[in-house]
Scaffold this active site. Structure first.
Site, short mmCIF file in Angstrom:
data_model
loop_
_atom_site.label_atom_id
_atom_site.label_comp_id
_atom_site.label_asym_id
_atom_site.label_seq_id
_atom_site.Cartn_x
_atom_site.Cartn_y
_atom_site.Cartn_z
N SER A 76 1.01 55.45 29.43
CA SER A 76 1.42 53.99 29.44
C SER A 76 2.41 53.68 30.29
O SER A 76 3.46 54.30 30.62
CB SER A 76 2.19 53.53 27.87
OG SER A 76 1.29 53.96 26.78
N CYS A 87 4.19 51.99 19.17
CA CYS A 87 3.72 53.15 20.20
C CYS A 87 4.43 54.54 19.89
O CYS A 87 5.56 54.49 19.49
CB CYS A 87 3.99 52.84 21.61
SG CYS A 87 3.47 53.82 22.81
N ASP A 92 -0.58 52.00 20.24
CA ASP A 92 -0.73 52.81 21.22
C ASP A 92 -0.31 53.97 20.76
O ASP A 92 1.07 54.44 20.85
CB ASP A 92 -0.04 52.20 22.50
CG ASP A 92 -0.34 53.00 23.58
OD1 ASP A 92 -1.15 54.00 23.61
OD2 ASP A 92 0.19 52.67 24.73
#
Length: 231
Positions: free
Chosen positions: A21, A187, A228
């Protein structure tokens, strides 16, 4: 079975791309992409060490070395309306895209746009593991982040806390974000994300009752609860 090295290599599957990411904001740094990664390294006995293929490769690179890479499009991004409040939840290197979002909020604020009530909940083992601590606290002081809550799971002399527990203890603040049409971004590891979602049901139960689980799933379907995750 007797096999040459050449034949063995021919049979082995090709290495798959490693995806990270981006932890920077393309608006403030249009020609730069930051990556936040933990170098995988594990000792097996006195003479054997396992190293992550990509992270150890990146660690060995010299400054100005050129490498091949590509950037994928993603739906894991801030809502278009800068006034929409957001809840950012991450642990460890899961801070990566959340840091980029925090800087995008700052970019919007410094360009005269009104930002909403934005919350960051971050988990790490000790205070020393708080990645980008001064940077993120500075964004909170400037108003791009309204509040920053930290969960420490291994800090000596401090009660062990995980991010999912902070979801419950800050339920009123989170409810306020959701009531204003806010979005939630999570995330980190799959395990962490599952526990965060379970605790989100608990946190919203006083508000939504038995329908809390269905309500969270509806947020997921409408793009207001995004994840994510890996592992």
């Amino acid at each position: 079975v007797s096999m040459s090295l050449h034949d063995l290599i021919e049979l082995l599957p090709r290495l798959q791309p490693r995806y990270y990411s981006i932890s920077s904001c393309h608006l403030s740094l249009p020609l730069t992409a930051h990556v936040t990664a933990l170098v995988e390294r594990e000792q097996f006995g006195p003479a054997k060490t396992f190293e992550g293929v990509c992270t150890s490769f990146l660690e060995r690179l010299q400054v100005n070395t050129k490498v091949e890479g590509f950037i994928r499009t993603t739906t894991f991004k801030l809502p278009k309306d800068p006034a929409t409040p957001v809840l950012l939840i991450g642990a460890g290197t899961g801070i990566a895209p959340l840091r980029g979002m925090a800087h995008e909020l700052e970019h919007r604020r410094t360009h005269g746009l009104e930002v909403g009530h934005n919350i960051l909940i971050f988990g790490c083992r000790t205070q020393d593991d708080f990645l980008y601590e001064q940077e993120l606290l500075s964004l909170a002081c400037k108003g791009s982040l309204s509040s920053v809550h930290i969960a420490l799971s291994r800090e000596q002399g401090v009660t062990k806390t995980y991010v999912q527990e902070l979801v419950i203890s800050h339920r009123d603040e989170i409810q306020g974000v959701i009531e204003l049409g806010g979005c939630i971004f999570v995330c980190g590891s799959n395990k962490m994300a599952r526990e965060v979602k379970s605790c989100m049901w608990v946190a919203l139960a006083p508000w939504k009752g038995l329908a809390a689980e269905d309500f969270v799933e509806e947020l997921c379907k409408t793009g207001r609860y995004m994840q994510d995750v890996w592992g």
